[in-house]
Design a protein around this motif. Structure first.
Motif, short mmCIF file in Angstrom:
data_model
loop_
_atom_site.label_atom_id
_atom_site.label_comp_id
_atom_site.label_asym_id
_atom_site.label_seq_id
_atom_site.Cartn_x
_atom_site.Cartn_y
_atom_site.Cartn_z
N HIS A 246 0.82 -1.22 0.00
CA HIS A 246 0.00 0.00 0.00
C HIS A 246 0.85 1.27 0.00
O HIS A 246 0.48 2.28 -0.60
CB HIS A 246 -0.94 -0.01 1.21
CG HIS A 246 -1.99 -1.09 1.14
ND1 HIS A 246 -3.17 -0.93 0.44
CD2 HIS A 246 -2.01 -2.34 1.67
CE1 HIS A 246 -3.89 -2.04 0.56
NE2 HIS A 246 -3.21 -2.91 1.29
N HIS A 247 2.00 1.22 0.66
CA HIS A 247 2.86 2.41 0.72
C HIS A 247 3.45 2.76 -0.64
O HIS A 247 3.91 3.89 -0.86
CB HIS A 247 4.00 2.17 1.72
CG HIS A 247 4.94 1.07 1.31
ND1 HIS A 247 4.63 -0.26 1.44
CD2 HIS A 247 6.18 1.12 0.76
CE1 HIS A 247 5.63 -0.99 1.01
NE2 HIS A 247 6.59 -0.18 0.58
N ALA A 248 3.45 1.80 -1.58
CA ALA A 248 4.02 2.04 -2.90
C ALA A 248 3.03 2.62 -3.89
O ALA A 248 3.42 3.12 -4.95
CB ALA A 248 4.60 0.74 -3.47
N ILE A 249 1.74 2.59 -3.57
CA ILE A 249 0.74 3.11 -4.51
C ILE A 249 0.94 4.59 -4.81
O ILE A 249 0.92 4.99 -5.99
CB ILE A 249 -0.68 2.81 -3.98
CG1 ILE A 249 -0.95 1.30 -4.05
CG2 ILE A 249 -1.73 3.58 -4.78
CD1 ILE A 249 -2.28 0.88 -3.46
N LEU A 252 3.85 4.94 -7.30
CA LEU A 252 3.51 4.56 -8.67
C LEU A 252 2.58 5.58 -9.31
O LEU A 252 2.65 5.83 -10.53
CB LEU A 252 2.86 3.18 -8.68
CG LEU A 252 3.75 2.01 -8.22
CD1 LEU A 252 3.00 0.70 -8.36
CD2 LEU A 252 5.05 1.96 -8.98
N ASN A 253 1.70 6.17 -8.51
CA ASN A 253 0.80 7.19 -9.06
C ASN A 253 1.53 8.46 -9.46
O ASN A 253 0.99 9.29 -10.21
CB ASN A 253 -0.30 7.52 -8.04
CG ASN A 253 -1.42 6.51 -8.05
OD1 ASN A 253 -1.71 5.90 -9.08
ND2 ASN A 253 -2.06 6.30 -6.90
#
Length: 259
Positions: A246-249, A252-253
Motif C-alpha cells: 500500500h505504501h508504494a501506490i 507509482l501514481n
C-alpha cells in the motif's frame, strides 16, 4: 461429520504429515477445547508454501490413529487439506478455528513465505476461519512439545473468544527448551536465507544439487520475532494475506505512463 453444539469445531492440519509428533501434540490440546477434525498430508510436505494440486486427482481417506478423533489423510498439499476439509467434510459450514502444526522447525521471519504449515493457516483465514500456525525450533522427530502446550491452549482460547481482525491470522513460534519467558506480540523480522546449492555427483557421475544456506538477520529491532525467540519468548506475529504494498501506490501514481 457430527457436531456437538456446546463445543467449537476445530480443524487441525499440518505439513509434516499425519503421523508427525507435532500434530499429535496439537490434537491433544485441541481436544481440550472442542470437537476435533484432522485433515493432514499422507507424507511430509514441508516447504510447499501455498501450492495446490491441479494436475492430478486428490484423494483422502479416513484413518484411525488416535481414539475419538475424526482423522483423514490426504494425498495433496497442506492447502489442499484445508480446501477439502471445508468443502467435503464440513460441507461449507466453516469450523470455528483452524490450527496448523506444530511444525518441526521455525517459521519466523521470511520462512512464513515458504512454509506449508503457515500456508494451511493462511488458507483457513482466506476461508474466513480464525486460524493459527504453530512452529517449534526443533527439527527432531523426538522433539519435546510439552512446554508449548499451555501456550497453544491459551492463544487458541483467546482466538476462539475474541476472533481475529478480518483477513488476519497468527504466526506463533516457540523456542526450543522449557525455560520460556512468556509471549511477545511481534513484527516479522527483516531477514532472509543466503542460499547455496551444494553440487554432488550421483553413481553415474551426473551432477545434482542440495539446497543449503545461512539465515541472515538484517534487523536489529527488539520488536521482531527473531529477537523474541533468541531471548526466550514465544513470538506471535499477526499475518495478513493481502500482499498489496500500500505504501508504494502513491509512488507509482507519481510516475508518468506514456502509452
Amino acid at each position: 461429520m457430527t457436531k456437538k453444539q456446546s463445543r467449537p469445531n476445530i480443524l487441525v492440519v499440518n505439513d509434516d504429515g499425519i503421523t508427525a509428533p507435532g500434530i499429535k501434540n496439537l490434537i491433544e490440546v485441541a481436544q481440550e477445547l472442542g470437537n476435533v477434525v484432522v485433515v493432514a498430508p499422507d507424507g511430509p510436505q514441508s516447504g510447499m508454501g501455498h501450492a495446490i494440486t491441479i494436475g492430478k486427482p486428490l484423494r483422502f481417506d479416513q484413518v484411525d490413529l488416535y481414539p475419538g478423533v475424526e482423522m483423514y489423510k490426504c494425498s495433496g498439499t497442506p492447502v489442499d487439506c484445508v480446501k477439502l476439509a471445508v468443502n467435503k467434510i464440513f460441507k461449507g459450514k466453516k469450523p470455528d478455528l483452524c490450527v496448523s502444526g506444530v511444525n518441526h522447525g521455525l517459521n519466523n521471519s521470511i520462512n512464513v513465505i515458504y512454509s506449508g504449515t503457515m500456508s494451511a493457516a493462511v488458507e483457513g483465514a482466506i476461508e474466513g476461519i480464525p486460524s493459527i500456525g504453530f512452529s517449534l525450533d526443533d527439527f527432531s522427530q523426538q522433539a519435546d512439545f510439552s512446554h508449548c502446550k499451555k501456550y497453544i491452549k491459551t492463544i487458541s482460547m483467546e482466538v476462539l473468544k475474541h476472533g481475529l481482525p478480518p483477513a488476519t491470522l497468527l504466526n506463533v513460534n516457540f523456542p526450543k527448551g522449557d525455560n520460556l519467558k512468556g509471549i511477545k506480540i511481534c513484527r516479522q523480522a527483516n531477514a532472509k536465507w543466503a542460499e547455496e546449492f551444494d553440487e554432488r555427483k550421483d553413481p553415474y557421475e551426473r551432477p545434482y544439487y542440495w539446497l543449503t544456506g545461512v539465515f541472515q538477520n538484517n534487523d536489529k529491532g527488539e520488536d521482531t520475532d527473531v529477537w523474541a525467540l533468541e531471548h526466550g519468548f514465544v513470538s506471535v506475529v499477526p499475518v495478513q494475506f493481502d500482499l498489496t504494498a500500500h505504501h508504494a501506490i502513491p509512488v507509482l501514481n507519481s510516475w508518468t505512463f506514456d502509452v
